[in-house]
Design a protein around this motif. Structure first.
Motif, short mmCIF file in Angstrom:
data_model
loop_
_atom_site.label_atom_id
_atom_site.label_comp_id
_atom_site.label_asym_id
_atom_site.label_seq_id
_atom_site.Cartn_x
_atom_site.Cartn_y
_atom_site.Cartn_z
N LYS A 17 0.82 -1.22 0.00
CA LYS A 17 0.00 0.00 0.00
C LYS A 17 0.85 1.27 0.00
O LYS A 17 0.48 2.27 -0.61
CB LYS A 17 -0.95 0.00 1.19
N TYR A 24 0.86 6.74 -6.76
CA TYR A 24 -0.22 7.71 -6.97
C TYR A 24 0.34 9.13 -6.99
O TYR A 24 0.04 9.92 -7.89
CB TYR A 24 -1.30 7.58 -5.89
N ASP A 47 -13.00 12.00 -10.69
CA ASP A 47 -13.63 10.67 -10.56
C ASP A 47 -12.91 9.64 -11.44
O ASP A 47 -12.66 8.51 -11.00
CB ASP A 47 -15.11 10.73 -10.93
N GLN A 50 -9.57 8.74 -9.96
CA GLN A 50 -9.73 7.78 -8.86
C GLN A 50 -10.00 6.38 -9.41
O GLN A 50 -9.41 5.40 -8.96
CB GLN A 50 -10.87 8.22 -7.94
N GLU A 51 -10.88 6.29 -10.39
CA GLU A 51 -11.19 4.99 -10.98
C GLU A 51 -9.96 4.39 -11.66
O GLU A 51 -9.73 3.17 -11.60
CB GLU A 51 -12.33 5.13 -12.00
N VAL A 54 -7.89 2.86 -8.93
CA VAL A 54 -8.52 1.62 -8.44
C VAL A 54 -8.17 0.48 -9.39
O VAL A 54 -7.80 -0.61 -8.95
CB VAL A 54 -10.06 1.79 -8.30
N ARG A 55 -8.25 0.77 -10.68
CA ARG A 55 -7.90 -0.27 -11.67
C ARG A 55 -6.41 -0.61 -11.61
O ARG A 55 -6.03 -1.77 -11.75
CB ARG A 55 -8.27 0.18 -13.07
N TRP A 57 -4.52 -0.52 -8.98
CA TRP A 57 -4.37 -1.36 -7.79
C TRP A 57 -4.82 -2.80 -8.10
O TRP A 57 -4.13 -3.76 -7.78
CB TRP A 57 -5.16 -0.78 -6.62
N ASN A 58 -5.98 -2.92 -8.75
CA ASN A 58 -6.55 -4.25 -9.01
C ASN A 58 -5.83 -5.00 -10.12
O ASN A 58 -5.87 -6.23 -10.15
CB ASN A 58 -8.04 -4.13 -9.36
#
Length: 177
Positions: A17, A24, A47, A50-51, A54-55, A57-58
């Motif tokens: 993390k 980031y 937005d 941020q998305e 998230v992608r 990270w995933n």
């Protein structure tokens, strides 16, 4: 010694993390303006940023350092999200825009490109010098970073920056004539 974005992305793939947070802070200031140019809406751009992360990270485990740099890989995710958003928006308006038309629309900042405008864009591109045109297309159409263009085109960074700046100025004037 500071870690590269590629190392931070590799550590992110292992669930680190702290590395993700550093990634980031390294990439978001470079990705946000690109998204803002495509979307032209500050809140929506935030937005999508941020998305994007998230992608990242995933999907960090899918990153292959041999295929692209961390910024290019992350930028591609962001750009696809922006294009998807614009596609959904255009469907809501019941406009039938192809992906190419959407990409051309984003590149020149117009609302809708007619066949005449596409020909004009091609004409304008053809007026750029060969090396400048190649740098312009690789950067604005394919998302290559300036430092990657230095390697690909084998010209100094200052030259690449000048070509891109002058190319964008010329294209904006040429397309608006």
């Amino acid at each position: 010694m500071s870690e590269t974005d590629e190392i931070l992305l590799a550590r992110t793939a292992m669930g680190d993390k702290e590395a993700f947070q550093r990634l980031y802070f390294s990439l978001s200031p470079r990705i946000f303006p690109v998204l803002m140019q495509l979307i032209h809406d500050y809140q929506l751009t935030e937005d999508l940023l941020q998305e994007t992360f998230v992608r990242i990270w995933n999907q960090a485990s899918r990153y292959d350092i041999n295929k692209s740099g961390a910024y290019t890989w992350s930028y591609t995710i962001a750009r696809h999200l922006a294009l998807d958003h614009l596609r959904r928006l255009s469907l809501r308006r019941t406009q039938k825009l192809t992906e190419l038309e959407i990409e051309l629309e984003l590149e020149v900042g117009e609302t809708l490109l007619s066949q005449h405008s596409k020909r004009k864009l091609d004409t304008c591109l053809s007026q750029l010098k060969s090396d400048q045109r190649q740098a312009f297309i690789l950067s604005y159409c394919y998302g290559y970073e300036q430092r990657e263009l230095v390697r690909i085109l084998e010209h100094p960074l200052g030259t690449i920056k000048s070509w891109l700046r002058r190319g964008m100025e010329f294209m904006q004037k040429c397309v608006s004539r």
